[in-house]
Design a protein around this motif. Structure first.
Motif, short mmCIF file in Angstrom:
data_model
loop_
_atom_site.label_atom_id
_atom_site.label_comp_id
_atom_site.label_asym_id
_atom_site.label_seq_id
_atom_site.Cartn_x
_atom_site.Cartn_y
_atom_site.Cartn_z
N GLU A 2 41.99 31.40 41.44
CA GLU A 2 42.48 31.53 40.06
C GLU A 2 42.11 32.83 39.40
O GLU A 2 42.77 33.29 38.49
CB GLU A 2 41.92 30.37 39.23
CG GLU A 2 42.56 29.05 39.56
CD GLU A 2 44.04 29.16 39.82
OE1 GLU A 2 44.45 28.83 40.94
OE2 GLU A 2 44.78 29.58 38.94
N LEU A 3 41.01 33.41 39.82
CA LEU A 3 40.56 34.64 39.19
C LEU A 3 41.53 35.77 39.35
O LEU A 3 41.76 36.55 38.44
CB LEU A 3 39.27 35.09 39.87
CG LEU A 3 38.00 34.41 39.50
CD1 LEU A 3 36.92 35.06 40.29
CD2 LEU A 3 37.75 34.58 38.04
N PHE A 4 42.05 35.89 40.55
CA PHE A 4 42.89 37.04 40.82
C PHE A 4 44.23 36.88 40.13
O PHE A 4 44.80 35.80 40.06
CB PHE A 4 43.12 37.18 42.33
CG PHE A 4 41.85 37.42 43.08
CD1 PHE A 4 41.58 36.71 44.23
CD2 PHE A 4 40.92 38.34 42.65
CE1 PHE A 4 40.42 36.93 44.94
CE2 PHE A 4 39.76 38.56 43.35
CZ PHE A 4 39.51 37.86 44.50
N LEU A 5 44.76 37.98 39.68
CA LEU A 5 46.04 37.92 39.00
C LEU A 5 47.20 37.87 39.98
O LEU A 5 48.31 37.57 39.60
CB LEU A 5 46.20 39.15 38.09
CG LEU A 5 45.37 39.11 36.80
CD1 LEU A 5 45.51 40.41 36.05
CD2 LEU A 5 45.81 37.96 35.94
N LEU A 64 46.97 36.09 28.99
CA LEU A 64 46.22 37.15 28.31
C LEU A 64 46.72 37.43 26.91
O LEU A 64 46.36 38.42 26.30
CB LEU A 64 46.30 38.45 29.14
CG LEU A 64 45.61 38.38 30.49
CD1 LEU A 64 45.96 39.60 31.31
CD2 LEU A 64 44.11 38.34 30.29
N LEU A 112 48.78 44.55 39.01
CA LEU A 112 47.82 43.64 39.64
C LEU A 112 48.47 42.35 40.09
O LEU A 112 48.02 41.73 41.04
CB LEU A 112 46.68 43.34 38.66
CG LEU A 112 45.76 44.52 38.36
CD1 LEU A 112 44.80 44.15 37.25
CD2 LEU A 112 45.00 44.92 39.60
N ARG A 116 48.51 42.91 46.39
CA ARG A 116 47.30 42.28 46.91
C ARG A 116 46.12 43.24 46.79
O ARG A 116 46.30 44.45 46.91
CB ARG A 116 47.47 41.97 48.39
CG ARG A 116 48.07 40.64 48.65
CD ARG A 116 47.55 40.09 49.98
NE ARG A 116 48.34 38.93 50.32
CZ ARG A 116 49.49 38.99 50.95
NH1 ARG A 116 49.96 40.16 51.34
NH2 ARG A 116 50.18 37.90 51.19
N PHE A 141 35.37 43.11 45.74
CA PHE A 141 36.41 42.22 45.23
C PHE A 141 36.37 40.89 45.96
O PHE A 141 36.52 39.83 45.38
CB PHE A 141 37.77 42.88 45.44
CG PHE A 141 38.73 42.57 44.34
CD1 PHE A 141 39.45 41.40 44.35
CD2 PHE A 141 38.91 43.45 43.30
CE1 PHE A 141 40.34 41.10 43.33
CE2 PHE A 141 39.78 43.17 42.28
CZ PHE A 141 40.50 42.00 42.30
N ARG A 142 36.15 40.96 47.26
CA ARG A 142 36.08 39.74 48.07
C ARG A 142 34.89 38.88 47.65
O ARG A 142 34.94 37.67 47.70
CB ARG A 142 35.95 40.16 49.53
CG ARG A 142 35.37 39.17 50.47
CD ARG A 142 36.41 38.25 51.01
NE ARG A 142 35.91 37.23 51.88
CZ ARG A 142 35.09 36.26 51.54
NH1 ARG A 142 34.62 36.22 50.32
NH2 ARG A 142 34.71 35.35 52.39
N TRP A 143 33.80 39.53 47.23
CA TRP A 143 32.59 38.78 46.94
C TRP A 143 32.54 38.20 45.54
O TRP A 143 31.78 37.28 45.28
CB TRP A 143 31.36 39.67 47.12
CG TRP A 143 31.04 39.93 48.54
CD1 TRP A 143 31.34 39.15 49.61
CD2 TRP A 143 30.35 41.06 49.06
NE1 TRP A 143 30.87 39.74 50.76
CE2 TRP A 143 30.26 40.91 50.45
CE3 TRP A 143 29.79 42.20 48.47
CZ2 TRP A 143 29.65 41.84 51.26
CZ3 TRP A 143 29.17 43.13 49.30
CH2 TRP A 143 29.10 42.94 50.67
N VAL A 144 33.34 38.74 44.62
CA VAL A 144 33.23 38.27 43.23
C VAL A 144 33.40 36.76 43.12
O VAL A 144 32.56 36.10 42.51
CB VAL A 144 34.22 39.01 42.31
CG1 VAL A 144 34.31 38.33 40.97
CG2 VAL A 144 33.78 40.45 42.12
N PHE A 147 30.24 35.11 44.41
CA PHE A 147 29.09 35.23 43.52
C PHE A 147 29.26 34.37 42.29
O PHE A 147 28.31 33.81 41.76
CB PHE A 147 28.88 36.69 43.10
CG PHE A 147 28.36 37.57 44.20
CD1 PHE A 147 28.17 38.92 43.99
CD2 PHE A 147 28.07 37.06 45.45
CE1 PHE A 147 27.70 39.75 45.00
CE2 PHE A 147 27.62 37.87 46.46
CZ PHE A 147 27.42 39.22 46.23
N LEU A 148 30.51 34.27 41.82
CA LEU A 148 30.76 33.40 40.68
C LEU A 148 30.39 31.97 41.03
O LEU A 148 29.83 31.24 40.22
CB LEU A 148 32.23 33.46 40.28
CG LEU A 148 32.57 34.43 39.17
CD1 LEU A 148 34.06 34.45 38.92
CD2 LEU A 148 31.84 34.05 37.90
#
Lengths: 252, 778
Positions: A2-5, A64, A112, A116, A141-144, A147-148
């Protein structure tokens, strides 16, 4: 995630090479920054919304809309306080600034939503960003999201011991984040060595980063778009140099 | 000066650090805000703004890059614009200024490391915060004003206040905690990047060595290794030979040296992990010291225990393309695509080519990690403890996959601490405290239960039982073998006296779940409810195990009991109160929850500080807190001298788990929930933890535990709740649940050995004690 646009779809914009889109974004920023007339900026806004429609990004924009509205309002309210000139002109100027800010944010969202992450960083890399940096970007980017997830687990673990994140003044509330940030950072840092080892165990060598297999090439559509962007840029520069599209009588 | 800004990009470790800092910064930037926003949507008080300063003082240049990239990535989640360029620059300066200025402020410098302890250090730190914030705010404010986006007079002060406030409130506690630990882990900026490239520049890449056709693929001779700064050796006198095309399992308890051995096989030791190394490790006749880790990756693929950390892409296909791109640069695009297809098919992931790894299940992600290591077709595959998080079905599937790989010619070595699947291997080794204690056929090793137990590895219960009966040779390894051994004898198994008393039906209800449904937001699990129509009642004093395959909803249910989640439908009541209406404090004093990973909670300098956190949050008066801490540490048997003042991270995993339990007990909850309390523990530690839980139950606590170790549920829980796909499949006494193996099979669960054995004789016994008490040969 969901985070990624990024939204999976098959539109003209999705099929363009990432480099084209990045260059398009930069051109759009430059062109928007050149002019300060509200009518022109409103025109850009319409154009950009049309692009969003084309790229099926409207749901992202809906997410947004509060941000877009707020940014517009700030410009409208704040700029008149810092520019000198007759009221009608300063208002026109501020209106243009607000619209312009929104145009640029929406353009960013479109790029965005149709690109990809990995394509984006590969595109940056092929435009000149050094390999190791592009790779670090894509790793981060892959880790965000991971970590979240850890951050959420930490929040729950501390809440389970009675940590209450609400209430209190700013300083107190900021202080309550200590038991959240320490475990998160510790957890991440303890993995640093392991991650570096894992990368090397897969043959990674920072000085020999290569762009990966399956990268895209420029298609005729890309060429057409790039040509169009070049024309737009030159035209805008010429118009600006001639003095069009600017609100007169506004100084700083 | 050790290494500059460019060095970061030439050293893997620093590159990873920069990427991690960027990711933490972005991850904490997005959701967490404090107080009212200064400019909503643009400048909000965020705890994340302390990170660049702290990281800079710890890690130097990597932090500058990390802060810059982190800001950019934060922008990639929504607000990418021309301002991003200045955001990048501003944050770069924010992360650059602190480490450059520390110690260089002339008379104002404290001349000491960046730990804000003494007044002079605090003063220096404050100054640096101000200067760094000025640099950041000035750059961003000026840039956005030049572009006429937002006026400087508004933006710059806003950013300045934001940064100074957060870095001064959050920075010192973070630095005080992290500095000594980061120093210990060798990540401090002052340690600098290692100069390995120079050493390898001179030695040519060795040609493929000739291996004698029948020679071993892996040959280890008299290996000794001691990590730097550690007193005792991790491995000593180890000699081992592994034939090509075989499956070898390495067993051992915590600290036996299993991971160390794995790292020796692909050259990480001594290339990456320094220490005293002697002896030799030969892969195909070639010494591992003659090449770098990257060069070794062509012949030895290593899967780390934490396989999630090894995934680098957001797409399955590219994950494999990454390794192939590094190790097989001469393959054409078509060849790479073909190789990816083949590898995915081999591990059973074909059809998932375009998926995001995060959308895969845990078992599938592990297979992806295996595939990414397997793609270049290394002749040797090493897996470090791959089965820890897998449920029984997952373990079976993994071993089946490994056997398939062995049939294609790969040599596979894996480490494990559970013995049930070890018979499938061709060779078994037992490590204990760094030495090789046994090496040979797995079935012979499994017939030495006393030896296994001595080395903290769980022996197969039936072989242990038969050993105690007096049988010497050919101990049975499976229930079927046991029954065959006893053929012709008149075996009688009596009805066991119920030792674990089923709860008094008159005991008060402490947890009640009624028609509970829970759906995760944002479409996780594809919109399917994680829990669907769950009804459950728990009475005072019970000890319940919640079991089920991965993804069946166990953790969700436990979190609902704790009030960390509230049901989307239905209700959960604790002591009669609805969890939706209870405050965090009230929940903490009623229900204690011990998380699976104790490291997610530890943030204090000492064990007693850590344990005191809970009571302090609940407002327990400060003169009572030490008593609570003492009581809690006593309950978890952490009483050795000096333990209260020890750094939690200096303890073993098992002891850290106990600290986590103690910190939960300090709030004196009547109900305790344990989420996989045995993860990462060896047999001896598991016994210790489960005995602790049993004692707590006997002292009156109500225990709910989630576990995927069936034998733990069988031996320690009176009642078993089996979940399947979010519904309660069975809820009964443990004995009754295990009496129906045909029902458990389809749920992905295995009945442990002892019940399976006794069921041949018409009874269901659960523990070794029961078996010894009730077993008779007439």
């Amino acid at each position: 995630m969901e985070l990624f646009l990024y939204r999976e779809a098959d539109t003209v914009l999705h099929r363009l090479d990432a480099r084209t889109k990045i260059l398009g974004l930069l051109t759009l920023f430059t062109v928007a920054l050149l002019f300060s007339q509200p009518a022109l900026q409103a025109g850009w806004l319409v154009a950009v919304l049309a692009l969003a429609l084309l790229g099926r990004c409207l749901p992202n924009l809906k997410k947004l809309w509060v941000l877009l509205l707020l940014l517009f309002l700030y410009c409208l309210i704040l700029w008149p306080m810092f520019v000198k000139g007759p009221l009608s002109k300063t208002v026109a100027f501020s209106l243009a600034m607000g619209l312009r800010l929104d145009v640029m944010v929406i353009a960013g969202v479109i790029v965005l939503s149709t690109t990809r992450v990995e394509d984006f960083t590969v595109g940056l890399q092929r435009l000149g960003l050094p390999g190791p940096m592009a790779f670090a970007c894509s790793l981060a980017f892959r880790w965000v999201p991971a970590f979240l997830g850890t951050a959420q687990a930490v929040v729950q673990a501390q809440q389970a011991r009675g940590l209450d994140l609400q209430g209190g003044n700013v300083v107190v509330r900021a202080g309550r984040y200590v038991p959240l940030m320490i475990p998160l950072m510790t957890h991440v840092l303890r993995q640093t060595l392991l991650l570096a080892m894992a990368l090397e165990a897969k043959g990674f060598d920072p000085s020999a980063i290569r762009t990966r297999a399956g990268e895209s090439r420029f298609t005729p559509a890309d060429d057409a778009v790039l040509a169009g962007l070049a024309v737009l840029l030159l035209l805008s520069l010429w118009l600006r140099w001639k003095g069009y599209g600017v609100v007169e009588g506004v100084g700083f | 000066m050790k290494g500059g800004l460019l060095e970061v990009w030439r050293d893997t470790r620093q590159l990873v650090l920069a990427a991690q800092i960027a990711a933490i910064y972005a991850a904490v930037l997005i959701p967490f805000k404090v107080g009212i926003p200064i400019i909503p949507g643009f400048v909000e008080l965020r705890p994340a703004n302390a990170i660049p300063v702290v990281a800079s003082l710890l890690f130097g240049p990597a932090a500058a890059w990390g802060a810059a990239l982190g800001n950019l990535i934060g922008d990639l989640f929504g607000t990418l614009g021309p301002g991003s360029l200045f955001g990048l620059l501003g944050n770069f300066l924010y992360g650059y200024v602190p480490y450059r200025l520390w110690g260089r402020l002339g008379p104002l410098s404290s001349g000491r490391p960046p730990e804000p302890r003494t007044p002079r250090q605090i003063l220096e730190y404050a100054l640096i915060c101000i200067l760094a914030s000025l640099a950041c705010a000035g750059t961003i404010g000026w840039g956005l004003d030049v572009m006429r986006l937002l006026p400087f007079q508004v933006l710059a002060p806003a950013i300045f206040i934001n940064n100074v406030l957060m870095s001064s409130v959050l920075g010192p506690p973070l630095l005080l905690f992290l500095y000594p630990r980061v120093a210990r882990w060798g990540l401090l900026y002052a340690d600098g990047p290692r100069d390995r490239k120079a050493a390898w520049a001179h030695s040519p890449v060795p040609a493929q060595a000739q291996r004698a056709p029948d020679g071993p693929r892996i040959l280890i001779r008299d290996l000794h290794f001691t990590y730097r700064n550690v007193a005792h050796p991790a491995l000593h006198g180890l000699s081992l030979s592994v034939k090509a095309g075989t499956l070898t399992v390495v067993l051992g308890g915590s600290g036996a040296g299993k991971s160390t051995l794995c790292y020796c096989l692909n050259g990480l030791i001594p290339d990456y992990l320094p220490g005293e190394f002697s002896g030799s490790v030969l892969i195909d006749g070639r010494d591992t010291r003659q090449a770098t880790v990257s060069q070794h990756a062509r012949s030895v693929g290593l899967l780390f225990q934490d396989f999630e950390a090894q995934l680098v892409s957001t797409n399955v296909e590219r994950e494999l393309a990454f390794t192939l791109g590094n190790l097989c640069p001469d393959l054409s695009r078509e060849a790479i695509a073909a190789r990816i297809t083949d590898t995915l098919r081999l591990v059973g992931l074909d059809g998932h080519r375009a998926r995001d790894p995060l959308s895969l299940s845990g078992g599938e992600r592990q297979r992806l990690a295996i595939a990414s290591v397997l793609a270049p077709r290394p002749p040797v595959l090493v897996l470090d403890d791959p089965t820890t998080d897998l449920d029984p079905a997952g373990r079976g599937a993994l071993y089946a996959l490994l056997r398939k790989l062995v049939e294609t010619g790969t040599t596979v070595v894996l480490t494990d601490h559970e013995t049930e699947d070890a018979v499938q291997a061709d060779q078994a080794c037992l490590l204990s405290q760094g030495g090789l204690v046994w090496d040979g056929r797995p079935d012979r090793l499994l017939r030495r239960p006393a030896l296994l137990e001595q080395c903290d590895v769980r022996p197969l219960p039936l072989s242990a039982f038969f050993a105690r009966l007096g049988y010497r040779d050919e101990l049975p390894l499976t229930p079927e073998e046991a029954v065959t051994r006893l053929k012709g004898k008149h075996v009688q198994i009596e009805e066991p006296t119920v030792t674990a008393a089923f709860p008094d039906p008159v005991a008060p209800v402490v947890i009640e779940a009624r028609a509970v449904e829970f759906v995760y937001p944002s479409g996780v699990l594809g919109g399917r409810p994680a829990l669907d129509h769950v009804d459950l009642t728990v009475r005072q004093g019970e000890c319940i195990a919640i079991v089920g395959a991965n993804g069946s909803g166990k953790t969700t249910l436990a979190k609902l009991f704790k009030g960390l989640l509230v049901p989307t439908r239905g209700e959960v009541r604790i002591h009669g109160e609805d969890t939706r209406r209870m405050t965090a404090g009230r929940l903490a004093s009623a229900v204690g929850y011990v998380f699976q990973n104790p490291d997610h909670q530890i943030f204090a300098d000492t064990v007693s500080e850590e344990v005191a956190f809970g009571p302090r949050n609940l407002g327990v008066p400060s003169h009572d807190v030490p008593e609570r801490v003492r009581e809690a540490l006593e309950a978890v048997v952490l009483e050795r001298p000096g333990i209260a003042d020890a750094d939690p991270f200096s303890l073993t995993k098992g002891d850290r788990q106990r600290v986590a339990v103690a910190s939960v007990l300090a709030t004196r909850p009547a109900i305790l929930i344990f989420d996989e309390p045995t993860t990462g523990l060896d047999y001896r530690e598991i016994r210790g933890m489960m005995e602790l839980i049993r004692r707590l139950n006997q002292a009156g606590h109500t225990i709910v535990m989630i576990t995927h170790l069936m034998w733990v549920a069988a031996e320690y829980a009176a009642r078993c709740v089996v979940l399947q796909a979010g519904r309660v499949a069975t809820d009964d006494r443990t004995r009754a649940v295990f009496a129906q193996p045909e029902r458990l099979g389809p749920l992905g669960l295995r009945v442990p050995q002892i019940p399976r054995f006794t069921q041949h004789y018409g009874r269901t016994l659960l523990t070794q004690e029961e078996l010894e008490a009730c077993f008779r040969i007439a």
